[in-house]
Scaffold this active site. Structure first.
Site, mmCIF file in Angstrom:
data_model
loop_
_atom_site.group_PDB
_atom_site.id
_atom_site.type_symbol
_atom_site.label_atom_id
_atom_site.label_comp_id
_atom_site.label_asym_id
_atom_site.label_seq_id
_atom_site.Cartn_x
_atom_site.Cartn_y
_atom_site.Cartn_z
ATOM 1 N N GLU A 38 20.124 3.778 -10.324
ATOM 2 C CA GLU A 38 19.489 3.322 -9.083
ATOM 3 C C GLU A 38 19.897 4.229 -7.927
ATOM 4 O O GLU A 38 21.061 4.634 -7.838
ATOM 5 C CB GLU A 38 19.911 1.881 -8.791
ATOM 6 C CG GLU A 38 18.846 1.045 -8.139
ATOM 7 C CD GLU A 38 17.673 0.781 -9.073
ATOM 8 O OE1 GLU A 38 16.587 1.351 -8.828
ATOM 9 O OE2 GLU A 38 17.830 0.023 -10.030
ATOM 10 N N ASP A 41 17.102 8.788 -7.972
ATOM 11 C CA ASP A 41 15.861 9.565 -8.061
ATOM 12 C C ASP A 41 15.729 10.566 -6.921
ATOM 13 O O ASP A 41 15.416 11.737 -7.140
ATOM 14 C CB ASP A 41 14.636 8.648 -8.150
ATOM 15 C CG ASP A 41 14.544 7.640 -7.017
ATOM 16 O OD1 ASP A 41 15.524 7.491 -6.247
ATOM 17 O OD2 ASP A 41 13.486 6.996 -6.900
ATOM 18 N N GLY A 124 6.237 -9.811 -5.209
ATOM 19 C CA GLY A 124 7.496 -9.574 -4.525
ATOM 20 C C GLY A 124 8.702 -9.447 -5.432
ATOM 21 O O GLY A 124 9.836 -9.568 -4.977
ATOM 22 N N LEU A 127 8.750 -5.141 -9.282
ATOM 23 C CA LEU A 127 8.381 -4.578 -10.579
ATOM 24 C C LEU A 127 7.274 -3.542 -10.459
ATOM 25 O O LEU A 127 6.647 -3.176 -11.448
ATOM 26 C CB LEU A 127 7.957 -5.704 -11.535
ATOM 27 C CG LEU A 127 9.017 -6.762 -11.813
ATOM 28 C CD1 LEU A 127 8.491 -7.819 -12.775
ATOM 29 C CD2 LEU A 127 10.281 -6.126 -12.376
ATOM 30 N N SER A 128 7.023 -3.085 -9.241
ATOM 31 C CA SER A 128 6.125 -1.951 -8.985
ATOM 32 C C SER A 128 4.670 -2.241 -9.318
ATOM 33 O O SER A 128 4.002 -1.488 -10.023
ATOM 34 C CB SER A 128 6.598 -0.699 -9.738
ATOM 35 O OG SER A 128 7.874 -0.331 -9.292
ATOM 36 N N SER A 129 4.165 -3.333 -8.755
ATOM 37 C CA SER A 129 2.747 -3.651 -8.948
ATOM 38 C C SER A 129 1.852 -2.595 -8.317
ATOM 39 O O SER A 129 0.751 -2.322 -8.827
ATOM 40 C CB SER A 129 2.432 -5.029 -8.361
ATOM 41 O OG SER A 129 2.771 -5.093 -6.988
ATOM 42 N N ASP A 174 8.430 4.991 -10.562
ATOM 43 C CA ASP A 174 7.580 3.835 -10.814
ATOM 44 C C ASP A 174 6.294 4.243 -11.526
ATOM 45 O O ASP A 174 5.886 3.622 -12.511
ATOM 46 C CB ASP A 174 7.239 3.129 -9.498
ATOM 47 C CG ASP A 174 8.462 2.551 -8.821
ATOM 48 O OD1 ASP A 174 9.525 2.483 -9.471
ATOM 49 O OD2 ASP A 174 8.358 2.177 -7.638
ATOM 50 N N TYR A 224 17.877 2.260 3.466
ATOM 51 C CA TYR A 224 17.421 3.248 2.482
ATOM 52 C C TYR A 224 17.417 4.633 3.112
ATOM 53 O O TYR A 224 17.951 5.594 2.548
ATOM 54 C CB TYR A 224 16.019 2.870 1.998
ATOM 55 C CG TYR A 224 15.379 3.861 1.049
ATOM 56 C CD1 TYR A 224 15.588 3.770 -0.328
ATOM 57 C CD2 TYR A 224 14.550 4.871 1.522
ATOM 58 C CE1 TYR A 224 14.991 4.673 -1.211
ATOM 59 C CE2 TYR A 224 13.954 5.775 0.653
ATOM 60 C CZ TYR A 224 14.174 5.675 -0.701
ATOM 61 O OH TYR A 224 13.583 6.571 -1.564
#
Length: 393
Positions: A38, A41, A124, A127-129, A174, A224
């Site tokens: 995590e 990337d 939400g 899971l990268s919809s 993703d 982030y």
């Protein structure tokens, strides 16, 4: 009526009076989990994602004109536009329009099309919809118009759509996991070179369980950016001593201990987490290749400790979920997943302990936080694929 039959029926109801050139294609485009690796990337490190059986399902058919007609079934919303005017709407439609725009910019010849989509990815959940939807649209365009694009090209167009059209500066993981997933395997992805390899995930008797903290703190976007800046600051500092260092991928703990540990302790902790997480991932792949899921699970706990104590992107709720899981004898490993400050934990749970794990986590989490948690049990599946041309009503 099953989901695919419902999808076909809903597509027919939505577009029965409109210009279509053929029966719809049905596309399944999965969400993803990341088992370990995590915040590595954007530091040109490694990630270990997999496609899961929570997915976006699309029914898509070419039109005989340049119109774009989309229906988001679960949102009960629709959009109408044209290939002649592709500009951001700042709505859900941008995830589709952005892919269309990137295909055109890449010189691909397409016409208008109708698209209705639904999904089983929890809202939400992290899971990268969005990646699943973008990949599904790109895959459909490739199939409908026989463009002959390979999967890597398509997923790069998906990333570009989200980066440049939607405006979210997401990494490649993703899209890669959703498009390139393989059943019963995880993907060891090198985020620097995009070289990848599949590692077996022998999950007989073990389930992947996501525990949703049901919180999302506002810190996620600002912190982030801060973490990225802190990592970049460490790279700049070390480059003065080691010209070959271009990212934390090139850094060792010896370099950090020598130059940062005592002079810049905060930057040291951030960089040390990333260096250690890359090594955890490589150790984890080795464990999977020998079928040692228990060893892999212990590395997941190490990952969470690093994210919580060194990188400081966890939150009390995520820490509580992991600590509850750690106390359960049927849990092999657990950690927070995603950007942090909320979202889900990912847990490896022995299937014969699923029921009592569910009861324990719900009860204890409520007692300690006053909040509910929702559990999602996932299986690893193949990446974006053509389900069939249509299902009769």
């Amino acid at each position: 009526m099953d989901l695919l039959s419902q999808l076909t029926a809903s597509f027919a109801d939505a577009f029965h009076t409109e210009s279509t050139a053929s029966e719809p294609l049905l596309i399944c485009s999965p969400g993803r989990v990341n088992l370990i690796g995590e915040h590595t990337d954007y530091n040109e490190g490694f990630v270990l994602p997999a496609a899961i059986d929570k997915a976006i399902y699309l029914a898509v058919s070419p039109r005989t004109d340049n119109e774009l007609h989309f229906v988001a079934y679960d949102l009960n919303k629709s959009f109408q536009g044209s290939l002649n005017d592709l500009s951001p709407t700042h709505t859900w439609a941008d995830y589709l329009l952005g892919v269309v725009a990137q295909f055109i910019l890449a010189g691909q010849q397409i016409s208008g099309f109708n698209c209705l989509f639904t999904g089983t990815i929890p809202m939400g959940s992290g899971l990268s919809s969005s990646a699943a939807l973008e990949n599904g649209v790109g895959f459909a365009l490739n199939e409908m118009f026989q463009l002959g694009l390979d999967r890597i090209t398509m997923l790069k167009l998906s990333q570009r759509a989200e980066n440049e059209f939607v405006g979210a500066k997401v990494g490649i993981m993703d899209m890669f996991a959703s498009m390139m997933g393989r059943a019963d395997h995880v993907i060891k992805l090198d985020c620097r070179s995009l070289e990848y390899a599949y590692a077996p995930l022998q999950m007989d008797g073990i389930s992947i369980v996501l525990c949703d903290s049901r919180v999302k703190h506002s810190l996620v976007s600002s912190e982030y950016n801060t973490r990225r800046a802190e990592c970049e600051a460490g790279v700049r500092f070390l480059k003065a001593f080691y010209p070959e260092v271009n990212s934390l991928r090139d850094v060792t703990m010896t370099m950090l201990d020598t130059h940062l540990k005592h002079t810049q302790p905060l930057i040291y902790r951030r960089c040390a987490y990333v260096v250690q997480e890359n090594q955890r991932l490589l150790d984890g792949v080795a464990a999977l290749e020998t079928g040692n899921i228990s060893a892999f699970g212990q590395l997941m706990y190490g990952s969470h400790e690093g994210l919580s104590q060194w990188y400081e992107v966890s939150c009390p709720e995520l820490d509580i979920l992991v600590e509850i899981a750690r106390q359960h004898p049927g849990v092999l490993g657990a950690r927070m997943m995603g950007g942090g400050f909320g979202g889900c934990t990912i847990n490896l749970v022995q299937e014969d302990h699923l029921d009592d794990f569910r009861q324990l986590i719900i009860k204890q989490y409520k007692a300690q936080t006053g909040k509910d948690t929702y559990l999602h049990v996932c299986k690893i599946q193949n990446g974006t694929n053509l389900v069939s041309k249509s299902v009769s009503r």
